[in-house]
Scaffold this motif. Structure first.
Motif, short mmCIF file in Angstrom:
data_model
loop_
_atom_site.label_atom_id
_atom_site.label_comp_id
_atom_site.label_asym_id
_atom_site.label_seq_id
_atom_site.Cartn_x
_atom_site.Cartn_y
_atom_site.Cartn_z
N ASP A 393 -3.93 29.36 -16.90
CA ASP A 393 -4.83 28.36 -17.46
C ASP A 393 -4.13 27.65 -18.62
N ALA A 394 -4.02 26.33 -18.55
CA ALA A 394 -3.27 25.57 -19.54
C ALA A 394 -3.85 25.66 -20.95
N LEU A 395 -5.09 26.09 -21.08
CA LEU A 395 -5.71 26.27 -22.39
C LEU A 395 -6.04 27.73 -22.65
N GLY A 396 -5.40 28.64 -21.91
CA GLY A 396 -5.75 30.05 -21.98
C GLY A 396 -4.69 30.92 -22.62
N ASP A 397 -4.83 32.23 -22.38
CA ASP A 397 -4.00 33.23 -23.04
C ASP A 397 -2.63 33.42 -22.39
N GLY A 398 -2.42 32.84 -21.22
CA GLY A 398 -1.09 32.82 -20.63
C GLY A 398 -0.61 34.13 -20.04
N ILE A 399 0.70 34.32 -20.09
CA ILE A 399 1.38 35.43 -19.43
C ILE A 399 2.27 36.14 -20.45
N THR A 400 2.30 37.47 -20.40
CA THR A 400 3.17 38.25 -21.28
C THR A 400 4.16 39.05 -20.43
N PHE A 401 5.41 39.03 -20.86
CA PHE A 401 6.47 39.79 -20.22
C PHE A 401 6.91 40.88 -21.20
N THR A 426 -1.47 18.40 -14.83
CA THR A 426 -1.79 17.19 -15.57
C THR A 426 -0.50 16.53 -16.05
N THR A 427 -0.63 15.54 -16.91
CA THR A 427 0.55 14.78 -17.36
C THR A 427 1.17 15.34 -18.62
N ASP A 428 0.67 16.47 -19.09
CA ASP A 428 1.29 17.10 -20.26
C ASP A 428 0.92 18.58 -20.29
N ALA A 429 1.56 19.32 -21.18
CA ALA A 429 1.27 20.74 -21.34
C ALA A 429 1.67 21.16 -22.74
N ASP A 430 0.81 21.91 -23.40
CA ASP A 430 1.12 22.47 -24.72
C ASP A 430 1.53 23.92 -24.54
N ILE A 431 2.74 24.22 -24.96
CA ILE A 431 3.31 25.56 -24.78
C ILE A 431 3.34 26.28 -26.12
N PHE A 432 2.74 27.46 -26.15
CA PHE A 432 2.71 28.33 -27.33
C PHE A 432 3.49 29.60 -26.98
N PRO A 456 2.16 37.82 -35.85
CA PRO A 456 3.13 38.36 -34.89
C PRO A 456 4.56 38.19 -35.36
N ILE A 457 5.49 38.71 -34.60
CA ILE A 457 6.90 38.75 -35.01
C ILE A 457 7.49 37.35 -35.14
N ALA A 458 7.23 36.47 -34.18
CA ALA A 458 7.75 35.10 -34.24
C ALA A 458 6.93 34.21 -33.32
N GLN A 459 6.92 32.90 -33.63
CA GLN A 459 6.20 31.94 -32.81
C GLN A 459 7.00 30.65 -32.66
N GLY A 460 6.70 29.94 -31.57
CA GLY A 460 7.27 28.61 -31.35
C GLY A 460 6.30 27.78 -30.53
N TRP A 461 6.44 26.47 -30.60
CA TRP A 461 5.51 25.57 -29.92
C TRP A 461 6.29 24.39 -29.35
N LEU A 462 5.77 23.82 -28.27
CA LEU A 462 6.31 22.54 -27.78
C LEU A 462 5.30 21.88 -26.85
N ARG A 463 5.02 20.62 -27.12
CA ARG A 463 4.31 19.77 -26.17
C ARG A 463 5.34 19.24 -25.19
N ALA A 464 5.08 19.42 -23.89
CA ALA A 464 6.09 19.12 -22.87
C ALA A 464 6.54 17.67 -22.91
N SER A 465 5.65 16.75 -23.24
CA SER A 465 6.05 15.34 -23.32
C SER A 465 6.96 15.05 -24.49
N ILE A 518 3.91 33.49 -23.08
CA ILE A 518 3.81 32.05 -22.89
C ILE A 518 2.33 31.73 -22.76
N ARG A 519 1.78 30.97 -23.72
CA ARG A 519 0.35 30.75 -23.81
C ARG A 519 0.02 29.26 -23.75
N GLY A 520 -1.28 28.98 -23.66
CA GLY A 520 -1.77 27.62 -23.71
C GLY A 520 -2.63 27.35 -24.93
#
Length: 576
Positions: A393-401, A426-432, A456-465, A518-520
Motif C-alpha cells: 500500500d503506497a500510504l501504508g507500513d510497507g515491507i521489512t527485510f 500512480t504517477t508518483d510515490a513517496d518512499i520512507f 529508530p537507527i536511521a531514516q531516509g526519504w525520497l519522492r520518486a518524481s 520500505i514504507r509509504g
C-alpha cells in the motif's frame, strides 16, 4: 514597566544591559540584552539572534523540556541561579565569569524587536550581519565575535557566515540545519509539517505586539513581547505565513537557496555538533556543513540524547569553552591539534567517545546488503535468480527485510544509502526508508532521539518524481538529488531510485538482527506511546514532530495506490 528604554543593572555578578537598541540599515531598531563582566575591559562576545524572545525563561516557555533535562542532568542547573536561562542559548552565568560577553538579540518581529516576521530570510540574515559588526564596535568588546546556540540559533549561523562579516571569528553550530530544503522543509522532496506547527506554537506565541496578552519576564516583570498590545489582524499583517510559504515552493528554488548556506563563502572557524537521533532537523546539516564548507578550521562533534541537552551539560560546555577560548581569546590550549571528528559512538549500553581524523571515517568498509523478496530476508549476496516483485500500500507500513543474527559484534557508523527499483500504480510515490535493529527475541531497539524517545537507527526519504541526481555532488554513500524538476512516473513502469539515508552510529551486538523497511508513510514505533512535549502538537510515536502528513502535498490521486518493489539494497558503513 512597558517602555523599551535602554538601561543597565548590576545583578548576579554581571552587568546586564536591557533592550539595547541596534539599528538595522533600513532604520528598524532591534532590541538586545547584553550580559557582561562587571570589571572594565574588552571581552570576546557570544552572540545569538533569533525568534524565541530573550525575556522568556526556559523554565516557563518550555517547562516539560526543562524539568526533564535538570532531572536527568543535574549538572545543567548546578552553579547558576538559572534566572537567566532561555531556550537554546547559553546561560550567561556560566560564561560571563569566564570573561565573555553574552548577547541575545530578538529577531525582527519577535520578542521586544518590532518588524515583519520572515524566518531565515535575506532580511534576517542582513540583520544578523549588522548585529555582529555592532557588537565588535562596542567599548567592552575585543572585536572577536563568536556565534552560538541550538537549532534556529545554529541554522542562521550558516547563513550569516555566508556573508562573511569582517568581525565574525568563530561559530558553534549546535544541531543546526544548513540546507533549508533538504534538511528542513522537504525531506527527499516531501514536505515536513513541522514548520507550520512550530510557527503556530513557538513563534506566534512570542510575536512582538502581543504586549499585555503575552508572557511576562520572571526577572524584570516586563512584557516579553514588547510594550504595545496589537490586535490579531495587525499581528497577522506583521508576519509571513510560514507553512504556506513552504508549500508554495515545492522545489529547491531561490526562496530556499536564500535560506541556506553558501558553502564556498563559509571560511570562519567552526565547531559543528550534530545529533544521531536528529533525523528530521538536527543531523544532516551539521555533517554537510563539516564536509562541504570552505573553512580550513572546522570540527565535527556527534552525540545523542535530546537536542538541547548536551549544549547545557558540563560535557557540552567544556567542548564549547575550549573551542571559543582558542579562537576568541587566543589561548594556546591545544584545540588546533585536536582531531577533527569527535564521536559519541552509540551502543545498546550507551555511548563511547572516540576521535577520528575525517568524515566519513577513512577506514570504513562499505557493505551492501540485499533484500531477498521471496523470503523477506536481508542478505549479504545479491539474489541469484529473478525475483517476484513485492507490492505494498503506497500510504501504508510497507515491507521489512530482516537479516540473520549477527555472528559477531558489528559497528555501523557513517552515511548510508539505498538502491531501489520500484514502480507505482500512480504517477508518483513517496518512499520512507528505515534502518532498524532487533534483539535476538525480535524486540526493536530504539533510542532517545533529538525529540522522540523511540527514534529508530536511521531514516531516509525520497519522492520518486525527485529522483534526479546531481552527479557532481553524489557519491555511492550519499546520493544528492537536485530537486529542481519533477520526473513523474509512468504507472506500472519501473524506475531506479538512489536514496540518501542520514548518518548514524550503532554497535550491533552478536545475535542481534538488522532490519530494513520500505514504507509509504512515517515510521511509528507504536500506534500510541503516550509521549508528549508541551511545545509540540502531536504525540511522539517515533519521528517526533517531523511528520509528512500534509494532504495537499501528498494527494492520494498522485501518491496513493500501490508501490511495487522490484529490487532493493542498502549500503552500510561498517567500521573494523
Amino acid at each position: 514597566m512597558h517602555d523599551t528604554t535602554f538601561r543597565t543593572e548590576n545583578r548576579d555578578a554581571m552587568l546586564i544591559d536591557r533592550d539595547v537598541p541596534i539599528e538595522a540599515n533600513d532604520g528598524l531598531v532591534l532590541r538586545a540584552d547584553v550580559f557582561r563582566p562587571p570589571e572594565p575591559g574588552r571581552y570576546p562576545v557570544l552572540l545569538t539572534y533569533g525568534p524565541y524572545a530573550k525575556g522568556l525563561a526556559f523554565q516557563e516557555g518550555y517547562p516539560s523540556s526543562w524539568n526533564r533535562m535538570i532531572l536527568d542532568h543535574p549538572d545543567v542547573a548546578y552553579g547558576s541561579s538559572n534566572k537567566h536561562q532561555s531556550w537554546e542559548v547559553v546561560d550567561p552565568e556560566k560564561w560571563v565569569p569566564h570573561g565573555y560577553v553574552c548577547i541575545r538579540v530578538d529577531s525582527r518581529g519577535c520578542g521586544r524587536s518590532p518588524g515583519f516576521v520572515d524566518h531565515f530570510s535575506p532580511r534576517e540574515t542582513q540583520d544578523y550581519f549588522e548585529c555582529i559588526e555592532w557588537a565588535a564596535a562596542q567599548a567592552w568588546s575585543n572585536g572577536r565575535i563568536g556565534l552560538s546556540g541550538v537549532s534556529y540559533f545554529g541554522m542562521n549561523q550558516w547563513q550569516v557566515a555566508s556573508l562573511q562579516p569582517p568581525h565574525l571569528a568563530a561559530m558553534c553550530i549546535w544541531e543546526g540545519a544548513s540546507d533549508f530544503y533538504r534538511d528542513a522543509s522537504h525531506h527527499g522532496g516531501i514536505v515536513s509539517t513541522f514548520w507550520a506547527n512550530w510557527y503556530d506554537i513557538q513563534v506566534k506565541s512570542v510575536q512582538n505586539g502581543l504586549g499585555d496578552r503575552g508572557p511576562v519576564s520572571r526577572v524584570t516583570g516586563e512584557t516579553v513581547c514588547g510594550p504595545q498590545t496589537l490586535g490579531n489582524e495587525e499581528l497577522q499583517r506583521n508576519r509571513c505565513d510560514f507553512g504556506e510559504d513552504i508549500l508554495q515552493h515545492p522545489l529547491d528554488d531561490p526562496w530556499h537557496r536564500d535560506r541556506s548556506a553558501k558553502w564556498e563563502n563559509i571560511k570562519t572557524p567552526f565547531l559543528s555538533a550534530g545529533n544521531w537521533g536528529g533525523q528530521g532537523l538536527h543531523l544532516r546539516g551539521n555533517v554537510e556543513g563539516f564536509v562541504r564548507s570552505a573553512s580550513e578550521q572546522k570540527w565535527l562533534e556527534m552525540h545523542g540524547l535530546e537536542h538541547w541537552t548536551h549544549f547545557y551539560t558540563d560535557y557540552g560546555i567544556a567542548i564549547q569553552r575550549a573551542f571559543f577560548d582558542h579562537f576568541l581569546k587566543g589561548q594556546d590550549n591545544g584545540w588546533d591539534k585536536r582531531p577533527r571528528v569527535q564521536l559519541q559512538v552509540r551502543s545498546i549500553e550507551g555511548f563511547q567517545e572516540r576521535f577520528e581524523e575525517a568524515w566519513p571515517i577513512p577506514r570504513t568498509q562499505w557493505k551492501r546488503m540485499h533484500a531477498d523478496l521471496s523470503s523477506h530476508a536481508l542478505i549479504d549476496a545479491a539474489p541469484g535468480q529473478r525475483q517476484t516483485p513485492l507490492e505494498f500500500d503506497a500510504l501504508g507500513d510497507g515491507i521489512t527485510f530482516i537479516s540473520p543474527p549477527a555472528q559477531e559484534e558489528c559497528e555501523i557508523t557513517g552515511p548510508l544509502s539505498a538502491s531501489l527499483r520500484i514502480s507505482s500504480t500512480t504517477t508518483d510515490a513517496d518512499i520512507f526508508l528505515v534502518l532498524r535493529v532487533f534483539t535476538p527475541d525480535m524486540r526493536e531497539v530504539t533510542f532517545q532521539g533529538a525529540i522522540d524517545p523511540h527514534t529508530p537507527i536511521a531514516q531516509g526519504w525520497l519522492r520518486a518524481s525527485h529522483r534526479k541526481l546531481d552527479r557532481k555532488l553524489s557519491t555511492d554513500y550519499r546520493p544528492y538529488h537536485s530537486h529542481d524538476e519533477l520526473q513523474p512516473l509512468e504507472p506500472g513502469v519501473p524506475v531506479d531510485l538512489e536514496v540518501e539515508i542520514l548518518p548514524t552510529s550503532i554497535v550491533v551486538p552478536a545475535g542481534y538482527r538488522i532490519g530494513f523497511t520500505i514504507r509509504g508513510r512515517d515510521y511509528e514505533f507504536a500506534a500510541s506511546t503516550g509521549a508528549r512535549l508541551g511545545h509540540f502538537k502531536n504525540e511522539l510515536k517515533g519521528c517526533g514532530p517531523f511528520l509528512h502528513d500534509e494532504p495537499r502535498d501528498r494527494p492520494k490521486k498522485t501518491v496513493g495506490g500501490s508501490v511495487t518493489v522490484h529490487s532493493a539494497s542498502v549500503l552500510l558503513p561498517t567500521i573494523p
